[in-house]
Design a protein around this motif. Structure first.
Motif: not given
Length: 635
Positions: A537-544, A520-534
């Motif tokens: 966490s799923r298998s095959g998730g992890g960080r992207s 996003l505008d040259g900045r790497n955006i990371s996403i991952e499956i959260s274990k927080d309430r709501g």
């Protein structure tokens, strides 16, 4: 039974009332007019839209001002251009027998020079929107230092739209001795606050109950899956052949999109939102009032100027963000003593809002089913029969009857009826013969919030309030990026430097794939499956993505925020560097996908300016404070 004459109005006004066909005053008029005529007092009047509030303050003001003086004596502030023009026209009609009266409308989107010339001629009454009024006072084009009466019409909506500071500035140029009359459909705390600040021991008049819907409106909701929302809208329209409706969407983008879809599908529809020019808005409203347009798709703000008595249905294509707004929307129908229907199309995650609205308006919703295809065909068939029955015969056709009879001589009466009706019936039958059931499962399966759903996945993403997102704008950003419906992204929770959001499990692969190597505008955006309430966490998730992992959340990765070029952030580096625009890129096997998002702060959410300091909506942050501020968690 009271009459206008018994209220104490003079002959000039009574003559205009007779010309307009008014017979008996409404409840708000009967309570308000005698009080304002006989006393110099501040007033808070709470009444629903369509109850005659303009006449309630208009007649007393017209009777009290000196029409022989060119001094401005009355000021009426209203939230929108349409409402401003509507009030000005009505005041001119009420006072058409008042010699020398000049009522001038002041609003944006028109020549400020022309408006100033009209004021200079001498305007006893000015009707204005706050923004334009403040501008003209600042330019010394208007003098309100001698006004005797000030009306704040639709006060709750003016405050919701962010006009608190404008109103404060405007009233600071007016005399403290004036009488202030505040009219509102609802009484949230902001309206109560402004009454305390600008008024002296005001008299309060309430017609009905606060925040309660008019008795002439019935309330229904239809439970559908999110992706079937537009199809449900079409079916509701087809099931009501005489529909004359206002359809509400939350954003300008959705308003335009739905209107264009309806037009493409053959409906007489048009959009009304803040991106239209004043001339375009005037053309749309003229077409709607003349019934050339049967379905007006509008945002909440744009619709505040709609004053059409015969609207049969209000359809909430999307529920408003603030439940108080529902009262204003539903008030577009059931006006002038006529009945109306307020229909809400909801997904499972929105059912909880229905219960909140029920408590506010003190009326129950009836859950109804979206009609099936054959049911619609039957309705349309009998509508055609009644239309033929009620059609007035044009005897100009008599000249052609011999030739017509000759063409149809081989058919019996029954065959002719079948052929005539087949013209319309076949069109609907072919469309609906294989139509699916659009009703979502309800009863015990209704989800009241999605947050505890076992099929819900919660994600962490390293963008947040410091990147100029709030829950609404981030939600819009995500649904655009992922090409999902509004309700497919939910439980959005924006923190200072990171955020959380949920989707159903079926979208997990899409989400993780889109954010793989996402910038996003040259900045790497990371996403991952959260274990927080709501979410789980799923298998095959992890960080992207190429950004930080979970251990960096506290720091929020401020070092690489320079790529954001948002207004007021002082961004530098590879970002867009100006305005409210951002760009993104995603590398895939077939090359790099790029795009852009604009107006990030407004998120295309609606027409309204932000309400600085007082609104329940998001306000602008001071620059370089180093904190994100407290934000309300919404989904």
């Amino acid at each position: 039974m009271s009459t206008f004459k018994s209220l104490g109005l003079n002959e000039n006004l009574l003559k205009a009332i007779t010309d307009m066909g008014f017979e008996t005053p409404s409840e708000v008029q009967a309570k308000t007019i005698p009080l304002l005529l006989n006393e110099e007092t501040d007033l808070v009047s709470l009444a629903q839209t369509g109850t005659g509030k303009t006449a309630a303050f208009g007649f007393p003001m017209l009777q009290k001002i000196d029409s022989e003086s060119r001094t401005t004596q009355g000021l009426i502030l209203s939230p929108t251009r349409e409402l401003c023009m509507q009030i000005a026209n009505e005041m001119a009609q009420y006072g058409k027998y008042v010699k020398g009266l000049n009522v001038v409308a002041i609003y944006g989107g028109a020549s400020i020079t022309d408006q100033a010339k009209q004021i200079k001629k001498g305007a006893q009454i000015i009707v204005a929107t706050p923004g334009r009024m403040k501008d003209m006072i600042g330019r010394r084009m208007i003098d309100i230092s001698k006004i005797e009466y000030c009306v704040l019409d639709e006060a709750d909506e003016m405050l919701n739209m962010g006009f608190y500071e404008d109103i404060t500035e405007i009233l600071s140029h007016s005399p403290e001795t004036k009488s202030t009359w505040l009219f509102s459909a609802t009484m949230p705390k902001e309206v109560s606050s402004i009454a305390k600040k600008f008024m002296r021991t005001p008299v309060e008049i309430t017609v009905g109950s606060k925040n309660v819907s008019t008795e002439n409106v019935s309330h229904e909701f239809y439970l559908v899956n999110t992706r079937d929302r537009y199809a449900a809208l079409k079916r509701l329209s087809d099931a009501n052949p005489d529909i004359f409706s206002v359809i509400f969407c939350r954003t300008k983008r959705d308003t335009q999109k739905v209107a264009e879809q309806l037009i493409t599908d053959g409906y007489n529809a048009a959009a009304l939102h803040g991106d239209l020019s004043q001339n375009q808005r005037d053309i749309v409203m003229k077409s709607f009032r003349s019934r050339q347009i049967k379905m007006l798709v509008a945002t909440d703000v744009a619709a505040r100027g709609i004053d059409v008595d015969d609207v049969t249905h209000v359809i909430h294509y999307q529920l408003p963000d603030e439940i108080e707004t529902y009262t204003h929307r539903s008030g577009r129908t059931g006006r002038a003593g006529k009945s109306g229907v307020s229909m809400v199309i909801v997904s499972k995650s929105e059912v909880r809002k229905i219960h909140s609205i029920e408590k506010m308006i003190q009326k129950k919703f009836e859950q109804k089913d979206i009609p099936g295809g054959m049911e619609i065909c039957e309705v349309q068939l009998f509508h055609l029969a009644n239309s033929i029955k009620d059609t007035k015969i044009n005897h100009e056709i008599d000249l052609y009857l011999p030739n017509i009879n000759e063409v149809l001589a081989d058919f019996s009466k029954e065959e002719l009826i079948k052929k005539v009706f087949s013209v319309e019936f076949t069109r609907f039958y072919n469309y609906y013969k294989n139509a699916k059931d659009l009703n979502a499962p309800s009863g015990g399966n209704v989800d009241y919030g999605d947050s505890d759903s076992k099929d819900s996945v919660r994600y962490f993403v390293n963008i947040g309030a410091k990147d100029d997102f709030d829950w609404m704008t981030l939600k819009d950003f995500l649904r655009d990026l992922l090409d999902l419906e509004k309700d497919d992204v939910y439980k959005v929770d924006v923190k200072d430097t990171f955020s959380f959001f949920n989707t159903d499990e079926k979208h997990q692969e899409l989400v993780m794939g889109v954010f793989n190597d996402f910038k996003l505008d040259g900045r790497n955006i990371s996403i991952e499956i959260s274990k927080d309430r709501g979410g789980r966490s799923r298998s095959g998730g992890g960080r992207s993505g190429g950004g930080r992992g979970r251990g960096d959340r506290d720091r929020g990765g401020r070092s690489d925020r320079g790529g954001r070029g948002f207004k007021g952030k002082g961004g530098s580096g590879s970002g867009s560097g100006s305005g409210d625009k951002g760009s993104y890129s995603k590398r895939s096997g077939s090359g790099e996908r790029t795009g852009s998002f604009s107006d990030r702060k407004s998120g295309s959410s609606d027409d309204r300016p932000k309400f600085a300091g007082k609104s329940r909506r998001r306000t602008e942050k001071p620059q370089n404070t180093g904190t994100g501020g407290k934000r309300r968690r919404k989904s």
